[in-house]
Design a protein around this motif. Structure first.
Motif, short mmCIF file in Angstrom:
data_model
loop_
_atom_site.label_atom_id
_atom_site.label_comp_id
_atom_site.label_asym_id
_atom_site.label_seq_id
_atom_site.Cartn_x
_atom_site.Cartn_y
_atom_site.Cartn_z
N ALA A 1 -41.03 115.49 84.33
CA ALA A 1 -40.20 114.40 84.88
C ALA A 1 -41.04 113.44 85.72
O ALA A 1 -40.82 112.22 85.68
CB ALA A 1 -39.05 114.97 85.69
N LEU A 2 -42.00 113.97 86.48
CA LEU A 2 -42.87 113.09 87.28
C LEU A 2 -43.74 112.21 86.38
O LEU A 2 -43.92 111.02 86.66
CB LEU A 2 -43.73 113.92 88.24
CG LEU A 2 -42.99 114.43 89.47
CD1 LEU A 2 -43.81 115.52 90.17
CD2 LEU A 2 -42.69 113.29 90.43
N PHE A 3 -44.26 112.77 85.31
CA PHE A 3 -45.02 111.95 84.36
C PHE A 3 -44.14 110.82 83.80
O PHE A 3 -44.56 109.67 83.71
CB PHE A 3 -45.57 112.79 83.20
CG PHE A 3 -46.87 113.47 83.48
CD1 PHE A 3 -48.03 112.73 83.73
CD2 PHE A 3 -46.96 114.86 83.46
CE1 PHE A 3 -49.23 113.36 83.97
CE2 PHE A 3 -48.17 115.49 83.70
CZ PHE A 3 -49.31 114.75 83.95
N GLU A 4 -42.91 111.17 83.46
CA GLU A 4 -41.98 110.15 82.93
C GLU A 4 -41.69 109.07 83.96
O GLU A 4 -41.64 107.88 83.63
CB GLU A 4 -40.68 110.82 82.46
CG GLU A 4 -40.87 111.65 81.21
CD GLU A 4 -39.65 112.47 80.83
OE1 GLU A 4 -38.54 112.19 81.36
OE2 GLU A 4 -39.80 113.39 80.01
N GLN A 5 -41.50 109.46 85.22
CA GLN A 5 -41.24 108.48 86.28
C GLN A 5 -42.44 107.55 86.47
O GLN A 5 -42.25 106.35 86.68
CB GLN A 5 -40.92 109.18 87.59
CG GLN A 5 -39.57 109.86 87.61
CD GLN A 5 -39.34 110.61 88.91
OE1 GLN A 5 -39.69 110.13 89.98
NE2 GLN A 5 -38.78 111.80 88.82
N ILE A 6 -43.63 108.10 86.41
CA ILE A 6 -44.83 107.26 86.53
C ILE A 6 -44.85 106.21 85.42
O ILE A 6 -45.08 105.03 85.67
CB ILE A 6 -46.12 108.12 86.49
CG1 ILE A 6 -46.24 108.97 87.75
CG2 ILE A 6 -47.36 107.23 86.33
CD1 ILE A 6 -47.33 110.03 87.69
N GLU A 7 -44.58 106.65 84.20
CA GLU A 7 -44.63 105.75 83.05
C GLU A 7 -43.54 104.68 83.09
O GLU A 7 -43.71 103.62 82.50
CB GLU A 7 -44.57 106.55 81.76
CG GLU A 7 -45.83 107.37 81.55
CD GLU A 7 -45.77 108.29 80.35
OE1 GLU A 7 -44.71 108.35 79.68
OE2 GLU A 7 -46.79 108.96 80.09
N LEU A 8 -42.45 104.94 83.79
CA LEU A 8 -41.37 103.96 83.89
C LEU A 8 -41.68 102.82 84.85
O LEU A 8 -41.05 101.76 84.77
CB LEU A 8 -40.06 104.64 84.32
CG LEU A 8 -39.39 105.53 83.27
CD1 LEU A 8 -38.20 106.26 83.88
CD2 LEU A 8 -38.96 104.71 82.07
N GLN A 9 -42.64 103.03 85.74
CA GLN A 9 -42.99 101.99 86.72
C GLN A 9 -43.89 100.95 86.07
O GLN A 9 -44.68 101.26 85.18
CB GLN A 9 -43.72 102.62 87.91
CG GLN A 9 -42.99 103.75 88.59
CD GLN A 9 -41.58 103.40 89.00
OE1 GLN A 9 -41.33 102.37 89.61
NE2 GLN A 9 -40.64 104.26 88.63
N PRO A 10 -43.79 99.71 86.51
CA PRO A 10 -44.66 98.66 85.96
C PRO A 10 -46.13 98.98 86.23
O PRO A 10 -46.48 99.56 87.28
CB PRO A 10 -44.25 97.40 86.73
CG PRO A 10 -42.92 97.70 87.33
CD PRO A 10 -42.85 99.19 87.52
N VAL A 11 -46.99 98.62 85.30
CA VAL A 11 -48.43 98.83 85.45
C VAL A 11 -48.89 98.16 86.75
O VAL A 11 -48.51 97.04 87.06
CB VAL A 11 -49.19 98.25 84.24
CG1 VAL A 11 -50.70 98.28 84.48
CG2 VAL A 11 -48.82 99.02 82.98
N GLY A 12 -49.67 98.90 87.52
CA GLY A 12 -50.21 98.37 88.77
C GLY A 12 -49.28 98.53 89.97
O GLY A 12 -49.69 98.28 91.10
N ASP A 13 -48.04 98.94 89.75
CA ASP A 13 -47.08 99.10 90.84
C ASP A 13 -47.49 100.27 91.73
O ASP A 13 -47.88 101.33 91.24
CB ASP A 13 -45.68 99.35 90.25
CG ASP A 13 -44.58 99.32 91.29
OD1 ASP A 13 -44.56 100.22 92.15
OD2 ASP A 13 -43.74 98.41 91.22
N GLN A 14 -47.40 100.09 93.04
CA GLN A 14 -47.81 101.13 93.98
C GLN A 14 -46.94 102.38 93.89
O GLN A 14 -47.37 103.45 94.28
CB GLN A 14 -47.84 100.59 95.41
CG GLN A 14 -49.08 99.76 95.69
CD GLN A 14 -50.37 100.50 95.32
OE1 GLN A 14 -50.96 100.32 94.26
NE2 GLN A 14 -50.82 101.36 96.19
#
Length: 185
Positions: free
Chosen positions: A20-33
């Motif tokens: 789920a954490l990997f999925e959450q990372i991928e949902l964020q815009p590239v470069g987003d903090q």
């Protein structure tokens, strides 16, 4: 991490949380903090999970499963590759051109490791251990995660007894470091 119960339930729950954490990372815009913050959460989960497995799961596999030494050695090698990737990722800003590449490579390594544990190692352990032994081992895993480090330490020992002796001290230092850096969970 985890929900309680036997070792297989505990570690499988960790695996789903990590997915789920990997999925959450991928949902964020590239470069987003937020990607960086989620990568830090992922790092804590992976490090604590790995340390607990190395302290209690793999010694049990060595002791009870036929061919357990080879199985445990392979899993520890997987952990070493994952921990090095976490170390390479640590401190990189989400805008760093290597950040996304490292997260993708990490996800592949973790997915392969999880598949191997869930499809091969866990069933073998379940065959040779009583439900009570699996339950007891689950408690040991939960306790180990509470004291485990929160940062990757690729040079730290990954086998008993050194990992059981040094791990809690390194974990304490990491939690102080996290507190000072504002990286609390």
């Amino acid at each position: 991490m985890g929900q309680g119960g036997n070792v297989i339930t505990e570690l499988t729950t960790d695996h789903r949380k990590i997915d789920a954490l990997f999925e959450q990372i991928e949902l964020q815009p590239v470069g987003d903090q937020r990607r960086r913050q989620l990568a830090d959460e992922l790092t804590v989960e992976l490090v604590q999970h790995s340390v607990a497995e190395e302290q209690y799961l793999y010694p049990s596999v060595r002791r009870f499963v036929d061919g357990g030494d080879d199985l445990a050695d392979k899993e520890i090698e997987d952990h070493a590759r994952i921990e090095q990737l976490l170390k390479d990722l640590e401190g990189r800003d989400a805008e760093d051109d290597q950040f996304d590449h490292l997260v993708a490579k990490l996800r592949l390594e973790v997915a392969e490791h999880v598949r191997d544990e869930e499809n091969r190692l866990f069933p073998l352990l379940a065959e040779v251990c009583t439900p009570e032994a699996l339950e007891h081992l689950g408690g040991k895993i939960r306790d180990a995660k509470k004291a485990a480090p929160t940062h990757p330490h690729p040079a730290a020992p990954d086998t008993a007894p050194a990992n059981k002796i040094l791990g809690p001290g390194v974990g304490l230092v990491d939690r102080v470091r996290d507190l000072l850096a504002g990286r609390n969970r």
